[in-house]
Motif scaffolding. Sequence first.
Motif, PDB file in Angstrom:
ATOM      1  N   LEU A 103      -7.560 -59.886  25.406  1.00 46.62           N
ATOM      2  CA  LEU A 103      -6.698 -58.740  25.131  1.00 46.62           C
ATOM      3  C   LEU A 103      -5.455 -59.192  24.372  1.00 46.62           C
ATOM      4  N   TRP A 104      -4.872 -60.272  24.834  1.00 44.15           N
ATOM      5  CA  TRP A 104      -3.703 -60.873  24.195  1.00 44.15           C
ATOM      6  C   TRP A 104      -4.035 -61.214  22.740  1.00 44.15           C
ATOM      7  N   SER A 105      -5.169 -61.849  22.517  1.00 43.51           N
ATOM      8  CA  SER A 105      -5.581 -62.246  21.166  1.00 43.51           C
ATOM      9  C   SER A 105      -5.783 -61.052  20.246  1.00 43.51           C
ATOM     10  N   VAL A 106      -6.407 -60.002  20.758  1.00 45.68           N
ATOM     11  CA  VAL A 106      -6.631 -58.793  19.955  1.00 45.68           C
ATOM     12  C   VAL A 106      -5.300 -58.172  19.550  1.00 45.68           C
ATOM     13  N   MET A 107      -4.370 -58.082  20.473  1.00 41.61           N
ATOM     14  CA  MET A 107      -3.074 -57.480  20.159  1.00 41.61           C
ATOM     15  C   MET A 107      -2.313 -58.310  19.134  1.00 41.61           C
ATOM     16  N   ARG A 108      -2.356 -59.625  19.259  1.00 42.67           N
ATOM     17  CA  ARG A 108      -1.694 -60.487  18.273  1.00 42.67           C
ATOM     18  C   ARG A 108      -2.366 -60.370  16.908  1.00 42.67           C
ATOM     19  N   ALA A 109      -3.687 -60.330  16.902  1.00 48.07           N
ATOM     20  CA  ALA A 109      -4.424 -60.245  15.633  1.00 48.07           C
ATOM     21  C   ALA A 109      -4.163 -58.923  14.912  1.00 48.07           C
ATOM     22  N   ARG A 110      -3.909 -57.879  15.659  1.00 46.27           N
ATOM     23  CA  ARG A 110      -3.715 -56.552  15.061  1.00 46.27           C
ATOM     24  C   ARG A 110      -2.247 -56.156  14.915  1.00 46.27           C
ATOM     25  N   ALA A 111      -1.357 -57.070  15.261  1.00 46.63           N
ATOM     26  CA  ALA A 111       0.080 -56.800  15.104  1.00 46.63           C
ATOM     27  C   ALA A 111       0.408 -56.680  13.618  1.00 46.63           C
ATOM     28  N   ARG A 112       1.444 -55.905  13.344  1.00 50.09           N
ATOM     29  CA  ARG A 112       1.881 -55.712  11.954  1.00 50.09           C
ATOM     30  C   ARG A 112       2.970 -56.724  11.627  1.00 50.09           C
ATOM     31  N   ALA A 113       2.641 -57.626  10.711  1.00 56.10           N
ATOM     32  CA  ALA A 113       3.626 -58.604  10.251  1.00 56.10           C
ATOM     33  C   ALA A 113       4.661 -57.889   9.383  1.00 56.10           C
ATOM     34  N   VAL A 114       5.895 -58.309   9.490  1.00 58.35           N
ATOM     35  CA  VAL A 114       6.968 -57.736   8.680  1.00 58.35           C
ATOM     36  C   VAL A 114       7.532 -58.840   7.796  1.00 58.35           C
ATOM     37  N   PRO A 115       7.415 -58.665   6.468  1.00 58.38           N
ATOM     38  CA  PRO A 115       7.950 -59.695   5.568  1.00 58.38           C
ATOM     39  C   PRO A 115       9.415 -59.988   5.884  1.00 58.38           C
ATOM     40  N   GLY A 116       9.728 -61.265   5.929  1.00 61.37           N
ATOM     41  CA  GLY A 116      11.106 -61.672   6.184  1.00 61.37           C
ATOM     42  C   GLY A 116      11.414 -61.929   7.646  1.00 61.37           C
ATOM     43  N   LEU A 117      10.529 -61.518   8.549  1.00 61.07           N
ATOM     44  CA  LEU A 117      10.757 -61.781   9.969  1.00 61.07           C
ATOM     45  C   LEU A 117       9.965 -63.007  10.387  1.00 61.07           C
ATOM     46  N   ALA A 118      10.649 -63.947  11.019  1.00 60.61           N
ATOM     47  CA  ALA A 118      10.036 -65.214  11.410  1.00 60.61           C
ATOM     48  C   ALA A 118       9.249 -65.075  12.705  1.00 60.61           C
ATOM     49  N   PRO A 119       8.124 -65.795  12.828  1.00 59.58           N
ATOM     50  CA  PRO A 119       7.376 -65.795  14.082  1.00 59.58           C
ATOM     51  C   PRO A 119       8.226 -66.217  15.281  1.00 59.58           C
ATOM     52  N   ALA A 120       9.225 -67.045  15.073  1.00 60.67           N
ATOM     53  CA  ALA A 120      10.107 -67.448  16.178  1.00 60.67           C
ATOM     54  C   ALA A 120      10.871 -66.249  16.746  1.00 60.67           C
ATOM     55  N   ASP A 121      11.005 -65.196  15.934  1.00 59.48           N
ATOM     56  CA  ASP A 121      11.743 -64.002  16.360  1.00 59.48           C
ATOM     57  C   ASP A 121      10.858 -62.839  16.782  1.00 59.48           C
ATOM     58  N   VAL A 122       9.667 -62.707  16.156  1.00 52.76           N
ATOM     59  CA  VAL A 122       8.796 -61.546  16.451  1.00 52.76           C
ATOM     60  C   VAL A 122       7.353 -61.944  16.741  1.00 52.76           C
ATOM     61  N   GLY A 123       7.073 -63.223  16.850  1.00 55.40           N
ATOM     62  CA  GLY A 123       5.708 -63.655  17.122  1.00 55.40           C
ATOM     63  C   GLY A 123       4.769 -63.236  16.009  1.00 55.40           C
ATOM     64  N   ALA A 124       3.633 -62.653  16.371  1.00 60.76           N
ATOM     65  CA  ALA A 124       2.624 -62.219  15.396  1.00 60.76           C
ATOM     66  C   ALA A 124       3.073 -60.978  14.638  1.00 60.76           C
ATOM     67  N   GLY A 125       4.090 -60.293  15.149  1.00 63.09           N
ATOM     68  CA  GLY A 125       4.594 -59.080  14.490  1.00 63.09           C
ATOM     69  C   GLY A 125       4.807 -57.958  15.474  1.00 63.09           C
ATOM     70  N   ILE A 126       4.845 -56.748  14.935  1.00 64.34           N
ATOM     71  CA  ILE A 126       5.109 -55.566  15.763  1.00 64.34           C
ATOM     72  C   ILE A 126       3.791 -55.018  16.283  1.00 64.34           C
ATOM     73  N   VAL A 127       3.742 -54.837  17.592  1.00 62.20           N
ATOM     74  CA  VAL A 127       2.522 -54.384  18.250  1.00 62.20           C
ATOM     75  C   VAL A 127       2.041 -53.057  17.648  1.00 62.20           C
ATOM     76  N   GLN A 128       0.713 -52.932  17.529  1.00 62.78           N
ATOM     77  CA  GLN A 128       0.112 -51.728  16.954  1.00 62.78           C
ATOM     78  C   GLN A 128      -0.913 -51.161  17.917  1.00 62.78           C
ATOM     79  N   ALA A 129      -0.852 -49.872  18.170  1.00 67.68           N
ATOM     80  CA  ALA A 129      -1.839 -49.220  19.024  1.00 67.68           C
ATOM     81  C   ALA A 129      -3.174 -49.157  18.307  1.00 67.68           C
ATOM     82  N   PRO A 130      -4.276 -49.169  19.065  1.00 61.06           N
ATOM     83  CA  PRO A 130      -5.595 -49.072  18.430  1.00 61.06           C
ATOM     84  C   PRO A 130      -5.793 -47.700  17.792  1.00 61.06           C
TER      85      PRO A 130
END
Length: 130
Positions: A103-130
């Motif tokens: 479940l964790w992997s799916v959520m990270r894989a489907r997160a929305r990356a935001v250009p300019g935001l570092a993984p140290a600050d937002v991880g894989a990105g902003i969580v996205q609902a299915p």
Amino acid sequence: MVAATGNDSSRPTWVAAVHDPAACPSVLGVAAVDHRDRVATFSCGNVDGIGTVDLAAPGVGILSAWPGGGVRRISGTSMATPHVAGVAALYAERDPSLSGRALWSVMRARARAVPGLAPADVGAGIVQAP
């Protein structure tokens, strides 16, 4: 387990390390972003190589029920965390075979990356609902 990373930063001047329990490797750490997809000034980050940020979610000016009645807009990584927990529930409902790590992997894989935001600050990105 999903946990808030903490609210001790004072960005851009200083970024505090992710707090426990989110700093534990078995806990999904959640950072906060604002309505413009900017990292919240208070949101902690991966600065010590121990605690990591896995995902981010809205955590600034969130309309919340308030003790004694009514609602207020409040901010914090604790406001972002329920967004991620709710999205996890939606993914689990969609595919009940998903275990915690899957479940964790799916959520990270489907997160929305935001250009300019570092993984140290937002991880894989902003969580996205299915």
